[in-house]
Design an enzyme around this catalytic site. Structure first.
Site, PDB file in Angstrom:
ATOM      1  N   ASP A   1       0.850  -1.196   0.000  1.00 42.34           N
ATOM      2  CA  ASP A   1       0.000   0.000   0.000  1.00 42.34           C
ATOM      3  C   ASP A   1       0.882   1.241   0.000  1.00 42.34           C
ATOM      4  O   ASP A   1       2.014   1.206   0.497  1.00 42.34           O
ATOM      5  CB  ASP A   1      -0.910   0.023   1.226  1.00 42.34           C
ATOM      6  CG  ASP A   1      -1.958  -1.077   1.185  1.00 42.34           C
ATOM      7  OD1 ASP A   1      -2.394  -1.436   0.072  1.00 42.34           O
ATOM      8  OD2 ASP A   1      -2.344  -1.569   2.261  1.00 42.34           O
TER       9      ASP A   1
ATOM     10  N   ASP B   1      -7.104  -1.090  -4.467  1.00 40.22           N
ATOM     11  CA  ASP B   1      -8.157  -0.735  -3.509  1.00 40.22           C
ATOM     12  C   ASP B   1      -9.034   0.380  -4.055  1.00 40.22           C
ATOM     13  O   ASP B   1     -10.260   0.355  -3.931  1.00 40.22           O
ATOM     14  CB  ASP B   1      -7.542  -0.282  -2.181  1.00 40.22           C
ATOM     15  CG  ASP B   1      -6.753  -1.368  -1.491  1.00 40.22           C
ATOM     16  OD1 ASP B   1      -7.058  -2.551  -1.712  1.00 40.22           O
ATOM     17  OD2 ASP B   1      -5.821  -1.025  -0.734  1.00 40.22           O
TER      18      ASP B   1
END
Length: 226
Positions: A150, A184
């Site tokens: 991430d 995401d």
């Protein structure tokens, strides 16, 4: 435009969109993993930062159950969604609906790719050195247990709770605090667009098990014909 041409066009749009999202997602993740140390930050704007973190769980760093079980569940879910998209393409569903589903599929597949292969092809990330590729199978984790990369962080508001607030008074407050990746974001955008513009398709899924009423009607029709 013939029916066959319409189906082929929808199929190509879905496939190219999934491929494009996967490529962008992986290019960003690999660049971050090989050019930043773990937890390193790059400030783009005061409210937009690139922060390298890894997580074992679902979107936005959530964790539910074991990593292996989660990865298997993801693969099954993606396979079912892929099958559903195929059915919608064949039935000439609205292009926007197929695009939204494809965005969700691509985002889920992007994070699955991390879990499947990153542990096999990368060394473990560290705050003291950059990650790098290693011979296949000699990385930091086994198949399906790699960590998801991430990087996007949007601390739009950074402040503290008022002192008079019970329990949290004086504590720091950040809006929006999750750190996420391109996959995401693709999932989130796809879901939001579905809820805003395609509620009818969601409530009236074309591919579904026949209801009890449908079964009774079919049995009645069969009895009458015999």
């Amino acid at each position: 435009m013939s029916q066959h041409t319409a189906v082929v066009r929808r199929g190509w749009v879905a496939a190219l969109l999934v491929l494009m999202i996967l490529v962008i997602d992986q290019v960003i993740k690999i660049w971050v993993k090989t050019h930043m140390t773990l937890h390193e930050q790059i400030e783009i704007l005061s409210w937009f930062k690139i922060v390298f973190i890894e997580n074992n769980g679902m979107a936005y760093g959530m964790e539910i159950g074991s990593k292996l079980v989660l990865s298997i569940f993801r693969i099954v879910a993606v396979a079912l969604l892929g099958w559903y998209i195929t059915q919608q393409v064949k039935q000439k569903a609205r292009m926007g609906y197929i695009v939204c589903l494809s965005m969700i599929l691509a985002g889920a597949a992007g994070n699955i790719f991390d879990s499947m292969f990153y542990g096999l092809i990368f060394n473990a990330s560290s705050e003291y050195y950059l990650s790098y590729f290693v011979p296949f199978g000699t990385g930091y984790a086994s198949f399906l247990t790699g960590k998801v990369v991430d990087m996007f962080y949007f601390p739009i508001i950074v402040t503290t709770w008022p002192q008079w607030m019970p329990w949290v008074g004086g504590e720091p407050y950040i809006f929006f605090s999750p750190i996420f990746n391109f996959a995401d974001a693709s999932i989130s955008v796809g879901v939001v667009l579905l809820l805003l513009f395609y509620r009818k398709e969601i409530s009236e899924l074309s591919v579904r098990m026949p209801s009890r009423k449908d079964k009774e009607a079919a049995e009645t029709s069969q009895t009458a014909s015999s």
